[in-house]
Design an enzyme around this catalytic site. Structure first.
Site, PDB file in Angstrom:
ATOM      1  N   GLU A   1      32.227  72.685  11.487  1.00 34.94           N
ATOM      2  CA  GLU A   1      33.546  73.315  11.311  1.00 34.94           C
ATOM      3  C   GLU A   1      33.682  74.652  12.059  1.00 34.94           C
ATOM      4  OE1 GLU A   1      34.200  73.482   7.094  1.00 34.94           O
ATOM      5  OE2 GLU A   1      34.411  71.309   6.933  1.00 34.94           O
TER       6      GLU A   1
ATOM      7  N   GLU B   1      32.651  64.381   7.028  1.00 37.74           N
ATOM      8  CA  GLU B   1      32.855  64.794   5.638  1.00 37.74           C
ATOM      9  C   GLU B   1      34.198  64.274   5.138  1.00 37.74           C
ATOM     10  OE1 GLU B   1      32.565  68.959   4.796  1.00 37.74           O
ATOM     11  OE2 GLU B   1      30.695  69.216   5.938  1.00 37.74           O
TER      12      GLU B   1
END
Length: 944
Positions: A488, A607
């Site tokens: 991220e 995810e």
């Protein structure tokens, strides 16, 4: 994931600092008994079942009925039930009562050894009492049956016994002997910095002798207490080392709390505690060796009153008696890997697309090796091979291992501690030894949030150094070990980003990939996952992603979608998973497929998950639908498991302490969904919305998202957005962008066409651009048509609005020819006349196509004649004949009429007529031509 890392510290500190329940025994993994322990108090073993019974798919292999199969008198708190079994998973005891409330309470084994699962009756007591609820007076009240159940796989049970173990004093022998069981008074804030405040005068309890706790607040220790604080007495077994266990009983009688300026608070607790401890290592010491007796309910109920009272506490006095104690030393550690185990080195000759598809459904080792403070820093236990074995047996095929490296640098040159590198290698081999994929990444390093010009040079250097070390260490590993460059990546907490930060992330990915490839060996062809900015699936982020010219890379996406259902934990947030959510996921996966997979670039959903909002049924449906979409497009998806099950961001599946799945139904839904083919219906690419959207009082009936419902390429010269609606007033179109000034740009329809039962509002690109320009002062500096646009809304203008369709068209689409047909049946042919008018806009007759069909028409080629065709406009020339320009053909039972001459029929004031005859080749009569179908197309679009 956006919020999990910011919030989890506070949640997990609750779990680990307060490591047992207020009352009753804790629920940590039990220990295996020390074989050398003398069991003086063991009673004779009672056999409850012996034979061979089987079950599968969460069935019951053995059922023992109260009074026949077992006696409640044997179910004492110090007893243990042993189940001898064969299965890939430990059995479960299910406590059943049909007499009271149809109870069905499952309890996992305390521990297993040598093919025997051991269940603590004390645990069964607690679980049953909790399930029973109010009115519970005696142990196992109304219990009708004990079932030995499988955990979703084949189970064979050959013996069930019960043994009263007793609690043996194998450490303390003398009444009055000083023990290492301590008592102290404490307060701890549960917000902000989690300040722990322990009062003076910690006492060691005397064995089988009343001990007086006289805690003193001599140094204003509670000065920093706040209204969130827990206050009470902590009982701890200081004898335990990692892996050691103990079973103890103690009694707390009267507690007196003194506070300056307040009357004494006298609490007649008079309560017995029966505890089981198992000590495990965490980053700040030991966990699982304490019981917290909180006294909050006796304090002032208002926040300020509670805070002021605690700040004035001077003494906590209590009488405590340790009545029984048993110490169980940690069993000797057994090797986790076979003596001949070697890591896999094979690199298969398969494409990256095929390798990615083979990852299938995976699981994230969340909030563990990426935690602040080390592997156990956020409250999860140390990872073991048994945990990963459970995942394999359940059907997971990949383990993603988030890793924080920067807390383990040993110098200023980003050198990784070799011991830590070996630990990561061990955990990766837990998966590889199970023939699973293992993914290693950089997760939570400070560089993760430094996608900016200021830090770029430093981050590029760190990425090169760190990935060179990791890649060199693992360069001989086979292709089931996968690398992921960064988790991220973003600029601080800016989760939207801009083109500049998107480009920096591209540079970070390229640098990490270069460092990995430069180490050679198997890293030359190892799969490397590259994230977008924040690993987001938003249109701007994925369209700005630069995928290197490398055959062994894939794009890493995190998609907790739809957000309000999956990730939003705010009170009252969405807990149901419905059709709109399914439609959203359909569009999301279609976008990822079109952007990457169709262009030969694999996608991995690194995810995703859905928070537990006491909505198991919806989470099961979500898991199935999500995995089904992922499976259809060949995008492996990995559930984020943070080890939390009930509060806050609670996405846990595997209980890593009991080695059982808390939500096996979700696990099964994931696996079934992936392997179930999904039918993707064909859709009109021009349709942006098709359904029913309603609003009133200046609300929005429909919202359209960039990337999912429209893209910038949809807007070309002459573009029009058409809205089919019902309302007394025309709707408005609202453009919403993130740049200053364009958050809410309203556009009125250029034109409205009234049909019989609905209306169509047309919004032209020209009007939309002009409105956006007027709202954005520096519009021309962006160089794009709608800078920062992310959403288009269709809203009402004060009246109730129903929108049934939103679609892309052009200026021709605003022109709606209307055709009426009259059919006359002759003896051996059919005579038809067509009248063409323009209800909206001047139309070009050459763009009109008419199709007429009926069930009785022959499918053979027939004779078609145009006897007459003419146009009567409202100005000179007053008449135009084009009979010879009309073509009529019949094929497959359908008459098609087209006009090859360009002639303009004016809006509402003119009309064209065509007379057509057609007949069978042999001039035979037609059959039944009832229920005819007439279709009219204009410029290729069906308009009637």
């Amino acid at each position: 994931m956006k919020t999990k890392k910011r919030r989890m510290m506070s949640l997990l500190l609750i779990l680990v600092m307060m490591c047992t329940y207020v009352v009753g025994p804790n629920s940590f993994t039990a220990y295996a008994a020390d074989e050398n322990t003398v069991q003086d108090g063991v009673a004779e073993e009672v056999v409850l079942f012996e034979g061979s019974n089987t079950s599968t798919n969460w069935g019951q292999a053995v059922t023992l009925y109260a009074g026949k199969g077992f006696s409640k008198s044997n179910l004492t708190s110090d007893a243990e039930i042993a189940v001898t079994y064969q299965s890939d998973k430990e059995p479960i005891i299910s406590l059943q009562s049909w007499t009271h409330n149809n109870i069905w309470q499952n309890v996992p084994a305390k521990y297993t050894k040598g093919g025997v699962a051991y269940f603590s009756v004390s645990d069964l007591m607690d679980a049953y009492a909790s399930a029973y609820g109010t009115g519970y007076l005696t142990p196992f009240q109304d219990l009708d049956a004990i079932n030995i159940s499988d955990a979703g796989v084949d189970l064979t049970v050959t013996k069930v016994t019960i043994t009263s173990k007793g609690i043996n004093n194998n450490c303390y022998t003398q009444v009055g002997e000083v023990t290492k069981v301590t008592a102290k008074a404490y307060a701890q804030n549960t917000t902000n910095d989690w300040t722990w405040m322990g009062m003076d005068n910690v006492v060691n309890l005397l064995y089988k002798t009343n001990t007086s706790l006289g805690a003193k607040n001599t140094s204003n220790i509670f000065a920093n207490v706040n209204s969130s604080a827990n206050f009470g007495i902590q009982i701890s077994d200081e004898k335990l080392a990692v892996g050691d266990g103990s079973r103890l009983k103690f009694h707390i009688g009267t507690i007196t709390v003194k506070a300056e300026g307040y009357d004494d608070l006298v609490i007649n607790l008079n309560k017995d505690y029966n505890e089981s401890y198992l000590a495990e290592s965490v980053s700040w010491g030991l966990n699982g060796n304490s019981t917290m007796i909180t006294l909050n309910s006796y304090l002032p109920s208002d926040e300020s009153g509670k805070t002021e009272y605690l700040k004035k506490v001077t003494d906590v006095i209590a009488d405590i008696t340790l009545t029984d104690y048993e110490f169980v030393k940690a069993p000797a550690e057994e090797p986790e890997f076979p003596a001949d185990y070697t890591y896999p080195t094979s690199m298969r000759d398969i494409s990256s697309m095929d390798l990615v598809k083979d990852m299938k459904v995976g699981w994230n080792l969340g909030n563990t090796l990426e935690s602040t403070g080390g592997e156990t820093g956020w409250g999860n236990p140390k990872t073991s091979k048994k945990m990963i074995d459970m995942l394999k047996s359940a059907g997971f095929n990949t383990v993603r291992i988030p890793v924080r490296w920067d807390e383990h640098y040993i110098d200023d040159h980003y050198t990784i501690d070799p011991t830590y590198m070996k630990r990561i290698e061990t955990v990766a081999n837990y998966a590889l030894a199970n023939d699973m994929y293992a993914i290693i990444n950089i997760h939570h390093n400070a560089l993760q949030s430094q996608a900016n010009a200021e830090n770029k040079a430093k981050v590029l250097d760190e990425l090169e150094v760190v990935w060179s070390q990791i890649a060199n260490h693992f360069k001989d590993y086979g292709d089931k070990l996968v690398f992921e460059t960064i988790n991220e990546p973003r600029n601080g907490e800016d989760w939207n980003g801009n083109q500049a930060s998107y480009q920096i992330v591209n540079e970070y990915n390229a640098k990490a990939l270069e460092a990995i490839r430069s180490t050679g060996a198997n890293n030359t062809n190892r799969l490397v996952l590259l994230p977008t900015y924040t690993a987001g699936a938003e249109y701007n982020k994925i369209m700005s992603m630069v995928v290197p010219n490398d055959k062994h890379v894939a794009v890493s996406i995190h998609a907790y979608s739809p957000y309000n259902f999956a990730l939003n934990t705010a009170p009252g947030s969405q807990s149901t998973f419905g059709d709109n959510d399914k439609a959203y996921l359909d569009k999301l996966f279609k976008l990822l497929n079109k952007t990457f997979v169709e262009k030969g670039v694999p996608v991995v959903i690194g995810e995703f998950a859905a928070n537990n909002k006491d909505n198991l049924k919806d989470r099961i449906e979500y898991a199935y639908y999500y995995a089904q979409n992922a499976g259809h497009y060949g995008m492996p998806c990995f559930w984020w498991d943070n080890g939390t099950f009930t509060t806050g961001e609670s996405m846990g599946l595997l209980n890593r302490r009991t080695l059982t799945f808390e939500f096996p139904e979700i696990v099964q839904a994931l696996l079934t969904g992936w392997s179930t083919e999904k039918v993707i219906p064909e859709t009109d690419p021009n349709v942006m919305f098709n359904g029913t959207g309603t609003s009133s009082n200046w609300g929005q009936a429909v919202n359209l998202s960039l990337g999912l419902d429209f893209v910038y390429d949809d807007f070309k010269d002459g573009s029009v957005i058409a809205v089919d609606y019902q309302s007394e007033k025309a709707p408005e179109l609202i453009l919403s962008g993130s740049a200053s000034g364009v958050n809410w740009v309203k556009v009125n329809p250029t034109k409205v066409y009234e049909k019989v039962d609905s209306k169509v509002a047309y919004f032209t690109l020209t009007d939309m651009v002009n409105a956006y320009k007027n709202a954005l002062s520096d519009y021309d500096s962006y160089g794009t048509i709608f800078p920062s646009l992310n959403t288009i809304y269709i809203g009402d203008t004060g009246n109730s609005l129903t929108v049934t369709k939103v679609y892309k068209t052009d200026t021709d689409g605003m022109k709606l020819p209307s055709v009426t047909a009259k059919t006359t049946y002759k003896d051996s042919f059919i005579d038809q006349s067509y009248r063409i008018t323009s209800e909206q806009g001047d139309i070009d007759l050459s763009k009109v196509k008419i199709e007429y069909s009926a069930t009785g028409m022959s499918s053979e080629t027939q004779n078609v004649y145009c006897d007459y065709a003419g146009l009567l406009p409202d100005k000179e020339p007053w008449f135009t004949e084009f009979t010879k320009s009309v073509t009529g053909t019949i094929a497959d039972g359908k008459l098609t009429i087209q006009i090859e001459k360009s002639a303009i029929c004016p809006e509402k004031t003119g009309y064209a007529t065509i007379n057509i005859r057609f007949a069978n080749k042999d001039w035979s009569k037609y059959g039944d031509i009832s229920n005819p179908v007439l279709k009219v197309y204009y410029n290729g679009r069906l308009v009637q």
